[in-house]
Design a protein around this motif. Structure first.
Motif, PDB file in Angstrom:
ATOM      1  N   ASP A 128      -0.844 -82.451 -48.482  1.00 55.30           N
ATOM      2  CA  ASP A 128      -1.259 -81.052 -48.380  1.00 55.30           C
ATOM      3  C   ASP A 128      -0.687 -80.401 -47.122  1.00 55.30           C
ATOM      4  N   GLY A 129      -0.018 -79.278 -47.303  1.00 51.57           N
ATOM      5  CA  GLY A 129       0.528 -78.530 -46.178  1.00 51.57           C
ATOM      6  C   GLY A 129       1.946 -78.932 -45.795  1.00 51.57           C
ATOM      7  N   ILE A 130       2.494 -79.940 -46.442  1.00 46.32           N
ATOM      8  CA  ILE A 130       3.881 -80.339 -46.197  1.00 46.32           C
ATOM      9  C   ILE A 130       4.700 -79.821 -47.369  1.00 46.32           C
ATOM     10  N   SER A 131       5.781 -79.122 -47.072  1.00 48.71           N
ATOM     11  CA  SER A 131       6.557 -78.509 -48.151  1.00 48.71           C
ATOM     12  C   SER A 131       7.260 -79.563 -49.001  1.00 48.71           C
ATOM     13  N   VAL A 132       7.459 -79.218 -50.254  1.00 50.18           N
ATOM     14  CA  VAL A 132       8.200 -80.089 -51.165  1.00 50.18           C
ATOM     15  C   VAL A 132       9.588 -80.347 -50.593  1.00 50.18           C
ATOM     16  N   GLN A 134      10.543 -80.468 -47.426  1.00 49.31           N
ATOM     17  CA  GLN A 134      10.464 -81.446 -46.335  1.00 49.31           C
ATOM     18  C   GLN A 134      10.347 -82.863 -46.885  1.00 49.31           C
ATOM     19  N   LEU A 135       9.495 -83.030 -47.882  1.00 56.08           N
ATOM     20  CA  LEU A 135       9.305 -84.356 -48.463  1.00 56.08           C
ATOM     21  C   LEU A 135      10.567 -84.841 -49.182  1.00 56.08           C
ATOM     22  N   LYS A 136      11.228 -83.941 -49.918  1.00 58.09           N
ATOM     23  CA  LYS A 136      12.471 -84.314 -50.591  1.00 58.09           C
ATOM     24  C   LYS A 136      13.535 -84.716 -49.572  1.00 58.09           C
ATOM     25  N   SER A 137      13.616 -83.993 -48.482  1.00 57.18           N
ATOM     26  CA  SER A 137      14.580 -84.308 -47.431  1.00 57.18           C
ATOM     27  C   SER A 137      14.307 -85.692 -46.848  1.00 57.18           C
TER      28      SER A 137
END
Length: 149
Positions: A128-132, A134-137
């Protein structure tokens, strides 16, 4: 890199080393979280990992180990513990007489489904609160580094 110091890390190598250390810490935290998520089922992260590896189809111990980056000995130990708990069975392997297939039982499939529901709620809260993006990167970077190892 300093002149004449061929053993000095480049700036990228410094950051990579920091990533390695953070990955070790992160792995420890993931294992502890997995242990908490599975404890009501009498499982650990290691046992859960083996259950998840055979969700699609039964596999021999060696294949599970290769797929998950584990040793055959640790997977064999986990598979026998899971059998003792009634979560897996060993089946004949039509491709190899001695290498039995590790297969989920109905209780194993039920436990895995319940753990997935618990993990979904947990993952939703953690992410929650972490952009898609950022996570994909992060995933892409780890995959790139993994391919170089």
């Amino acid at each position: 890199m300093k002149n004449g110091d061929r053993h000095a890390r480049t700036p990228s190598a410094e950051i990579f080393t920091a990533l390695i250390l953070e990955t070790f810490r992160f792995n420890g935290q993931l294992l502890a979280a997995g242990n908490r998520l599975t404890q009501e089922f009498g499982l650990t992260s290691a046992l859960w990992q083996v259950l998840g590896a055979i969700d699609e189809k039964p596999l021999p111990v060696a294949q599970i180990a290769r797929n998950m980056g584990l040793t055959r000995q640790s997977v064999r130990r986990s598979a026998h513990l899971l059998k003792d708990k009634g979560f897996v069975d060993f089946q004949e392997n039509p491709h190899h007489r001695r290498a039995k297939l590790v297969a989920l039982t109905i209780p194993g499939r039920d436990a895995l489904g319940q753990i997935r529901a618990i993990q979904t709620d947990w993952a939703n809260a953690v992410a929650d609160g972490i952009s898609v993006q950022q996570l994909k990167s992060a995933v892409n970077t780890i995959m790139l580094l993994s391919s170089r190892l």
